[in-house]
Scaffold this motif. Structure first.
Motif, mmCIF file in Angstrom:
data_model
loop_
_atom_site.group_PDB
_atom_site.id
_atom_site.type_symbol
_atom_site.label_atom_id
_atom_site.label_comp_id
_atom_site.label_asym_id
_atom_site.label_seq_id
_atom_site.Cartn_x
_atom_site.Cartn_y
_atom_site.Cartn_z
ATOM 1 N N UNK A 85 29.074 43.508 31.828
ATOM 2 C CA UNK A 85 30.403 43.539 32.442
ATOM 3 C C UNK A 85 30.352 42.591 33.628
ATOM 4 N N UNK A 86 31.404 41.804 33.798
ATOM 5 C CA UNK A 86 31.350 40.763 34.826
ATOM 6 C C UNK A 86 31.218 41.339 36.240
ATOM 7 N N UNK A 113 32.131 37.716 41.729
ATOM 8 C CA UNK A 113 32.339 36.983 40.475
ATOM 9 C C UNK A 113 33.667 36.228 40.477
ATOM 10 N N UNK A 125 42.838 46.342 33.306
ATOM 11 C CA UNK A 125 42.768 45.275 32.308
ATOM 12 C C UNK A 125 43.935 45.290 31.329
ATOM 13 N N UNK A 129 41.676 41.436 39.695
ATOM 14 C CA UNK A 129 42.130 40.248 38.953
ATOM 15 C C UNK A 129 43.644 40.249 38.812
ATOM 16 N N UNK A 167 37.984 29.788 43.516
ATOM 17 C CA UNK A 167 37.595 30.521 42.305
ATOM 18 C C UNK A 167 36.284 30.031 41.698
ATOM 19 N N UNK A 179 45.177 37.536 36.941
ATOM 20 C CA UNK A 179 45.410 36.458 35.981
ATOM 21 C C UNK A 179 46.741 36.694 35.249
ATOM 22 N N UNK A 180 47.222 35.634 34.596
ATOM 23 C CA UNK A 180 48.460 35.743 33.808
ATOM 24 C C UNK A 180 48.295 36.855 32.765
ATOM 25 N N UNK A 220 47.324 39.837 32.974
ATOM 26 C CA UNK A 220 46.158 40.711 33.124
ATOM 27 C C UNK A 220 46.502 42.197 32.945
#
Lengths: 162, 411
Positions: B121-122, B217, B356, B375, B186, B377-378, B380
């Motif tokens: 897992x990141x 990360x 997530x 996170x 990033x 992100x687009x 997400x």
């Protein structure tokens, strides 16, 4: 000498693994689902556009974010021959090599190529030929090349642990 | 010439001195994975022909991604991991409801300072907060570790982040790490070990330090190392372990924690960070308090301080998810859950929750969520057109009350 020649699909910086394969597709026992949604977060039609042997070109930090290996698998199983980027995020980098998906880190690639161009990659030397000239990159260290040539880490393990 | 703490950890494991840039095959002290990455780990082991893993005492499995499973295929995949855990006789197996892996593994004291830890897992970099060299990998890498007890890696360079000053009340380690992501970017720490140091970090609780390391990360780093101290030993309930210090010059970034106002990472990129004063007033549809970044007791406590005797805005929903069963029990005992319920929040089962974007609070077309997770992100947390603002527990609570992004110092 392994040379790959293919048509370019271009993406920008920081392409994360959530846009490569959104999490809602991960919980599937049917692995063929993943390539059908490759890069859907950026281009919902992409899986129907990419053809076997095409090459993905991107900016910096390709594959950042989640460790989901399905991101590398979706790209590989969608038919991409390789990914060439200004730089890669480290977990994606490992996942791609471990699954036999070639990666080339080539500074200047974003400016040198446009969508639809045909480029040529020499995996041994790390060289990339574009219509605007050649780019050099550091080749992978020998043991990573060996993993790649084995077809991934599973095969590498099998070859070394008989 | 000295070494960095991370070089010392790897040197200690190998029994010889190593330096940054070297490729090594290192022994792994502990490896873990969850229900999300587990099925591919097991597939890889099957393909390798591995019947017995190398050392079942050095493995942890925690179900946290689909708690409880939200579709039949997720349930089927979890059953596969459960069968594997039983067949291998893995003692450190945590089924549904125990919490998020990065919280449960240290809470149970499975790891100790000075170790090398890998997770599928990141956000495994979270454990760097315990003076551990910890990093995330994919499923096949983890399978190789389970099979052999070791893995290849490049000894990383260290980038030191020196945090001076004292954080103000209602400004948290989340604000500090968001500011650091803004400065580094990033990919500014790709392949490097970040090391967080300085008075502000020494003064922090162990939980606050985990929030810092968790986001390493997001800057591309392998780990977010913090020197272990007595607080670390208490959290882990592990007086053992080796404490390593960096004692050679390394590149350094300085951040003044004392001058920091609450920060918000705006949609699309974790580095798109602005002081909260620049984004105040943005309408929100959902507020999420939880995740491996900010789902610990102190996060719930700080949010409850603001929510006590107040109501969540009628145009906003708030979801609260404790990071582990232990956190849940503590929060319940101390009445924090009552505060959330009376304010109008929804309390979810422990796990990754909506972070997530698959269940327990997915957001719809054009909806906006302010979240304590890591996170934005687009797509997400849901629809492609939805957006996520990342902020501290205090800012999420204040924004839930007002129904728009709000500076927690004004509530």
């Amino acid at each position: 000498m392994v040379v790959l020649k293919g048509r370019v699909w271009k993406f920008g910086d920081d392409v994360d693994t959530d846009v490569i394969i959104p999490a809602k597709y991960l919980r599937s026992v049917d692995k063929t689902v993943w390539p059908k949604h490759v890069l859907e977060g950026l281009d919902p039609e992409f899986s129907s556009k990419i053809k076997p042997g095409d090459i993905i070109v991107a900016g910096k930090n390709f594959g950042c974010g989640s460790s989901r290996e399905q991101a590398a698998l979706a790209i590989k199983w969608a038919g991409a021959a390789a990914v060439v980027a200004e730089s890669f995020a480290r977990i994606f980098f490992r996942n791609a090599i471990n699954n036999g998906l070639p990666l080339i880190e080539a500074k200047g690639i974003s400016k040198a190529v446009g969508e639809g161009d045909v480029i040529e990659i020499d995996l041994d030397s790390g060289g990339v030929k574009t219509k605007n000239g050649a780019l050099r990159s550091a080749p992978l260290p020998p043991f990573l090349q060996e993993i790649l040539k084995s077809g991934g880490l599973v095969n590498y393990y099998k070859a070394h642990n008989k | 010439m000295g070494s960095t703490a991370v070089e010392k950890i790897i040197s200690s494991a190998l029994g010889r001195k190593v330096s940054e840039g070297e490729f090594v095959e290192a022994p792994v002290d502990f490896a873990y994975f969850h229900d999300g990455t587990g099925p591919l780990v097991i597939d890889a082991l099957d393909e390798m022909g591995v019947d017995r893993i190398n050392d079942k005492e050095k493995v942890g499995i925690v179900f946290d991604h689909s708690v409880p499973p939200y579709n039949d295929q997720g349930a089927t995949l979890q059953a596969k991991v459960r069968r594997f855990a039983r067949a291998q006789g893995i003692p450190r197996f945590h089924d549904l409801g125990d919490g998020i892996c990065h919280q449960v593994i240290p809470e149970k004291g499975y790891v100790a300072p000075g170790q090398i830890v890998f997770g599928a897992d990141s956000h495994t970099c979270t454990l760097g907060a315990f003076g551990i060299f910890s990093t995330g990998v994919g499923a096949t890498d983890l399978a190789y570790i389970l099979a052999t007890g070791k893995t290849w890696m490049k000894v990383p360079e260290t980038l030191m982040v020196e945090c001076a000053g004292v954080l103000d009340d209602r400004v948290s380690s989340k604000d500090l790490i968001l500011e650091i992501v803004r400065v580094i970017g990033t990919d500014g720490a790709t392949y490097k070990a970040l090391e967080f140091a300085g008075g502000a970090v020494r003064a922090m609780s162990q939980a606050s330090r985990m929030t810092m390391s968790n986001m390493a990360v997001e800057m591309g780093a392998k780990t977010g190392f913090i020197e272990a101290d007595d607080k670390t030993a208490v959290f882990l309930n592990r007086p053992d372990g080796k404490r390593f210090k960096t004692d050679r010059p390394v590149p350094k970034i300085e951040v003044d924690a004392g001058r920091l106002e609450p920060q918000v990472a705006c949609p699309g990129s974790v580095a798109n960070v602005k002081p909260i004063s620049e984004v105040e007033g943005v309408h929100i549809d959902q507020a999420f308090l939880g995740s491996c970044t900010n789902g610990r007791y102190e996060d719930l406590y700080e949010a409850a301080r603001l929510l006590r005797h107040r109501k969540i805005h009628r145009d906003t929903r708030m979801i609260v998810i404790p990071a582990s069963k232990e956190t849940y029990i503590d929060a319940q005992r101390d009445g924090l859950l009552d505060v959330f319920l009376e304010a109008g929040a929804i309390i979810g089962v422990t796990g990754c929750g909506p972070c997530l974007g698959v269940h327990m609070g997915v957001i719809g077309e054009n909806e906006v969520c302010i979240s304590t997770s890591n996170r934005n992100f687009i797509g997400r947390m849901g629809a492609r057109s939805s957006s996520v603002y990342l902020a501290s527990p205090q800012a999420v609570a204040a924004s839930a009350i007002e129904g728009k992004i709000t500076d927690p110092r004004r509530v």
